[in-house]
Motif scaffolding. Structure first.
Motif, PDB file in Angstrom:
ATOM      1  N   ASP A 190       0.830  -1.202   0.000  1.00  0.00           N
ATOM      2  CA  ASP A 190       0.000   0.000   0.000  1.00  0.00           C
ATOM      3  C   ASP A 190       0.867   1.256   0.000  1.00  0.00           C
ATOM      4  N   ILE A 191       1.910   1.256   0.835  1.00  0.00           N
ATOM      5  CA  ILE A 191       2.827   2.395   0.870  1.00  0.00           C
ATOM      6  C   ILE A 191       3.556   2.533  -0.461  1.00  0.00           C
ATOM      7  N   ALA A 192       3.985   1.405  -1.025  1.00  0.00           N
ATOM      8  CA  ALA A 192       4.683   1.458  -2.317  1.00  0.00           C
ATOM      9  C   ALA A 192       3.788   2.050  -3.399  1.00  0.00           C
ATOM     10  N   LEU A 193       2.498   1.732  -3.364  1.00  0.00           N
ATOM     11  CA  LEU A 193       1.581   2.293  -4.352  1.00  0.00           C
ATOM     12  C   LEU A 193       1.453   3.804  -4.217  1.00  0.00           C
ATOM     13  N   ARG A 194       1.596   4.313  -3.007  1.00  0.00           N
ATOM     14  CA  ARG A 194       1.519   5.759  -2.784  1.00  0.00           C
ATOM     15  C   ARG A 194       2.799   6.471  -3.210  1.00  0.00           C
ATOM     16  N   ARG A 236      -7.161  -4.952 -23.456  1.00  0.00           N
ATOM     17  CA  ARG A 236      -8.464  -4.878 -22.776  1.00  0.00           C
ATOM     18  C   ARG A 236      -8.867  -6.246 -22.211  1.00  0.00           C
ATOM     19  N   LEU A 237      -7.954  -6.822 -21.450  1.00  0.00           N
ATOM     20  CA  LEU A 237      -8.187  -8.138 -20.878  1.00  0.00           C
ATOM     21  C   LEU A 237      -8.902  -8.092 -19.538  1.00  0.00           C
ATOM     22  N   ALA A 238      -8.809  -6.963 -18.836  1.00  0.00           N
ATOM     23  CA  ALA A 238      -9.307  -6.895 -17.465  1.00  0.00           C
ATOM     24  C   ALA A 238     -10.537  -6.007 -17.367  1.00  0.00           C
ATOM     25  N   GLU A 239     -11.509  -6.446 -16.551  1.00  0.00           N
ATOM     26  CA  GLU A 239     -12.651  -5.613 -16.248  1.00  0.00           C
ATOM     27  C   GLU A 239     -12.263  -4.616 -15.159  1.00  0.00           C
ATOM     28  N   GLU A 240     -12.923  -3.468 -15.156  1.00  0.00           N
ATOM     29  CA  GLU A 240     -12.542  -2.395 -14.240  1.00  0.00           C
ATOM     30  C   GLU A 240     -12.711  -2.785 -12.778  1.00  0.00           C
ATOM     31  N   ASP A 241     -13.715  -3.604 -12.455  1.00  0.00           N
ATOM     32  CA  ASP A 241     -13.937  -3.945 -11.057  1.00  0.00           C
ATOM     33  C   ASP A 241     -13.042  -5.082 -10.575  1.00  0.00           C
ATOM     34  N   TRP A 242     -12.362  -5.797 -11.497  1.00  0.00           N
ATOM     35  CA  TRP A 242     -11.439  -6.858 -11.116  1.00  0.00           C
ATOM     36  C   TRP A 242      -9.980  -6.397 -11.136  1.00  0.00           C
ATOM     37  N   PHE A 243      -9.659  -5.509 -12.036  1.00  0.00           N
ATOM     38  CA  PHE A 243      -8.261  -5.126 -12.222  1.00  0.00           C
ATOM     39  C   PHE A 243      -7.586  -4.618 -10.939  1.00  0.00           C
ATOM     40  N   PRO A 244      -8.250  -3.763 -10.136  1.00  0.00           N
ATOM     41  CA  PRO A 244      -7.569  -3.273  -8.929  1.00  0.00           C
ATOM     42  C   PRO A 244      -7.222  -4.364  -7.918  1.00  0.00           C
ATOM     43  N   LEU A 245      -7.901  -5.511  -7.989  1.00  0.00           N
ATOM     44  CA  LEU A 245      -7.600  -6.588  -7.049  1.00  0.00           C
ATOM     45  C   LEU A 245      -6.253  -7.253  -7.328  1.00  0.00           C
ATOM     46  N   ALA A 246      -5.685  -6.972  -8.503  1.00  0.00           N
ATOM     47  CA  ALA A 246      -4.400  -7.586  -8.851  1.00  0.00           C
ATOM     48  C   ALA A 246      -3.322  -7.235  -7.835  1.00  0.00           C
ATOM     49  N   ILE A 300      -6.498   1.432  -8.228  1.00  0.00           N
ATOM     50  CA  ILE A 300      -5.780   0.312  -7.618  1.00  0.00           C
ATOM     51  C   ILE A 300      -5.518   0.585  -6.151  1.00  0.00           C
ATOM     52  N   HIS A 301      -5.057   1.798  -5.855  1.00  0.00           N
ATOM     53  CA  HIS A 301      -4.731   2.130  -4.479  1.00  0.00           C
ATOM     54  C   HIS A 301      -5.971   2.164  -3.598  1.00  0.00           C
ATOM     55  N   THR A 302      -7.086   2.650  -4.110  1.00  0.00           N
ATOM     56  CA  THR A 302      -8.309   2.731  -3.319  1.00  0.00           C
ATOM     57  C   THR A 302      -8.762   1.346  -2.862  1.00  0.00           C
ATOM     58  N   VAL A 303      -8.770   0.403  -3.794  1.00  0.00           N
ATOM     59  CA  VAL A 303      -9.185  -0.956  -3.445  1.00  0.00           C
ATOM     60  C   VAL A 303      -8.179  -1.606  -2.500  1.00  0.00           C
ATOM     61  N   HIS A 304      -6.892  -1.467  -2.822  1.00  0.00           N
ATOM     62  CA  HIS A 304      -5.866  -2.110  -1.996  1.00  0.00           C
ATOM     63  C   HIS A 304      -5.855  -1.537  -0.582  1.00  0.00           C
ATOM     64  N   ARG A 305      -6.043  -0.255  -0.447  1.00  0.00           N
ATOM     65  CA  ARG A 305      -6.054   0.374   0.878  1.00  0.00           C
ATOM     66  C   ARG A 305      -7.191  -0.175   1.723  1.00  0.00           C
ATOM     67  N   SER A 306      -8.354  -0.411   1.112  1.00  0.00           N
ATOM     68  CA  SER A 306      -9.483  -0.954   1.859  1.00  0.00           C
ATOM     69  C   SER A 306      -9.198  -2.372   2.344  1.00  0.00           C
ATOM     70  N   PRO A 337       0.715   4.007 -14.634  1.00  0.00           N
ATOM     71  CA  PRO A 337       0.064   5.224 -15.138  1.00  0.00           C
ATOM     72  C   PRO A 337      -0.821   5.855 -14.067  1.00  0.00           C
ATOM     73  N   GLU A 338      -0.890   7.177 -14.048  1.00  0.00           N
ATOM     74  CA  GLU A 338      -1.641   7.878 -13.009  1.00  0.00           C
ATOM     75  C   GLU A 338      -3.128   7.539 -13.047  1.00  0.00           C
ATOM     76  N   ASP A 339      -3.673   7.245 -14.219  1.00  0.00           N
ATOM     77  CA  ASP A 339      -5.103   6.942 -14.287  1.00  0.00           C
ATOM     78  C   ASP A 339      -5.433   5.580 -13.693  1.00  0.00           C
ATOM     79  N   LEU A 340      -4.415   4.738 -13.495  1.00  0.00           N
ATOM     80  CA  LEU A 340      -4.621   3.439 -12.852  1.00  0.00           C
ATOM     81  C   LEU A 340      -4.255   3.459 -11.373  1.00  0.00           C
ATOM     82  N   ARG A 341      -3.358   4.378 -10.986  1.00  0.00           N
ATOM     83  CA  ARG A 341      -2.859   4.394  -9.614  1.00  0.00           C
ATOM     84  C   ARG A 341      -3.986   4.557  -8.593  1.00  0.00           C
ATOM     85  N   GLN A 342      -4.897   5.508  -8.830  1.00  0.00           N
ATOM     86  CA  GLN A 342      -5.920   5.796  -7.845  1.00  0.00           C
ATOM     87  C   GLN A 342      -6.909   4.650  -7.628  1.00  0.00           C
TER      88      GLN A 342
END
Length: 422
Positions: free
Chosen positions: A77-81, A226-236, A278-284, A271-276
């Motif tokens: 989580d810290i690394a993602l920030r 376009r292999l990943a759905e938006e609601d699954w990708f952040p769980l990676a 991914i980080h939101t889900v991982h932080r939770s 990429p910045e458009d993916l960081r947020q």
């Protein structure tokens, strides 16, 4: 007696209450971690006796496995920030925190254990090593959120978080040295330590770097194809944390440090458009894991044994670990990095104990040293006092920093200063 449904109900209620009141909790100078710890004590065998984990799972296995998973998620989580610019802007402070302050925290804590608890050198060093790393989850909770964002410059916040992310794994060589000093023949300590520490850290760096690079490539591939759905990708990110943790351990490395390395490499090219997202889900997910760890820790705290076994010396040592472990060395050392006195004092104070110390307190029981239970008693009391002390002072310290330096900005904005930190 433990009951699965009781655990589900109590854990679920804790998450609901903390989730609905997190902003109010911080407003009143508390922390979710402190409340989770208190809830664990309340429902454990010493108060309401609703659950008793040790009747089913040995304390060592319970704490070691829960805390190492929570630590892996926390350091990722810290690394993602962390952005590359954060590492460049804070490289001097981070170097001092890891290369100067970290060994000093080990030795100062060990000195207190020797003087106040009367522990022999090897056991004092072993206890000091377990209490060396600052906690990534607790540190993030104390310097992240609406109030810290408004009052603390990003360089202060990220210095503390990168330190906490790195020193959880880097504390292992200290623990290994002290453990070998307590158990191995004198002539074998240095050789065995060099081999074990080198293998653990070297494997961690290799595994973390390879997986981080692989994850970057897979992320690019998933986006392009376009292999990943938006609601699954952040769980990676959660999957990567757990995969690296287990793989590094299987190969003989320290999984926690490997996860941090993987996260830094992944974050650098994210990429910045993916960081947020991914980080939101991982932080939770990370907050859930930390809540479970501190609930479990609260249920097994040896509250009724602290005073009979340690007496006033135990309280004195816990206060020593809170006050002397970090600030007396951290303040002058940070001043050498062109960090001003206010920022140096704040960073020097903000080094909470937490899941990392819990993990190493469980880890060292494998050495089976005489007096090992006393180490857990003293260490668990020190962690509890640290969580309480930093929770109660963090909001005051943040407000004092903003008042003295004049860094406060409107809600929704983020504080920053040009030039050297005040």
């Amino acid at each position: 007696m433990i009951h699965a449904d009781r655990i589900l109900v109590l854990t679920g209620l804790a998450l609901v209450l903390l989730g609905l009141s997190s902003r109010a909790v911080k407003r009143y100078a508390l922390s979710p971690v402190l409340l989770a710890l208190g809830a664990g004590v309340l429902v454990g065998p010493h108060v309401l006796d609703l659950i008793e984990p040790e009747s089913v799972v040995p304390r060592v296995k319970l704490l070691e496995q829960l805390s190492r998973v929570a630590l892996a998620l926390s350091v990722f989580d810290i690394a993602l920030r962390t952005k590359p610019s954060d590492l460049r802007a804070n490289r001097g402070r981070i170097a001092v925190l890891l290369l100067v302050l970290m060994p000093a925290m080990w030795l100062v804590t060990a000195l207190g254990a020797s003087l106040l608890l009367g522990l022999p050198l090897a056991l004092a060093l072993l206890l000091g090593a377990t209490l060396t790393p600052t906690d990534p989850g607790v540190a993030s909770a104390l310097v992240a959120g609406v109030l810290p964002n408004r009052l603390l410059p990003r360089r202060v916040r990220m210095s503390l978080q990168v330190e906490a992310g790195a020193n959880d794994g880097l504390a292992l060589p200290f623990v290994l040295f002290a453990g070998l000093l307590a158990t191995a023949p004198n002539g074998q300590v240095l050789n065995r330590w060099a081999v074990e520490a080198g293998r653990e850290l070297g494997t961690a760096v290799v595994v973390g770097a390879l997986v981080g690079l692989l994850l970057l490539w897979l992320t690019d591939l998933a986006g392009i194809e376009r292999l990943a759905e938006e609601d699954w990708f952040p769980l990676a990110s959660t999957g990567v944390s757990l995969t690296v943790l287990g793989a590094a351990h299987i190969l003989g490395g320290t999984g926690i440090f490997a996860v941090f390395i993987a996260g830094l490499i992944f974050s650098e090219g994210l990429p910045e458009d993916l960081r947020q997202p991914i980080h939101t889900v991982h932080r939770s997910v990370t907050k859930v894991a930390l809540t479970v760890v501190f609930l479990a820790f609260g249920t097994v705290l040896p509250v009724d044994a602290w005073w009979p076994s340690l007496g006033g010396a135990g309280v004195a040592f816990a206060v020593w670990a809170l006050v002397m472990r970090r600030l007396p060395v951290g303040l002058p050392a940070l001043l050498l990095t062109s960090t001003g006195p206010v920022s140096s004092a704040f960073i020097g104070w903000s080094g909470p104990l937490g899941a990392a110390a819990i993990y190493y307190l469980a880890f060292i029981e494998r050495y089976d040293v005489a007096g090992g239970e006393r180490l857990f008693l003293a260490g668990s009391l020190a962690v509890t006092v640290s969580v309480l002390g930093h929770a109660l002072t963090s909001a005051l310290a943040v407000r004092a920093y903003g008042r003295v330096t004049g860094t406060e900005v409107e809600e929704g904005e983020r504080a920053e200063v040009d030039g050297p930190l005040p």
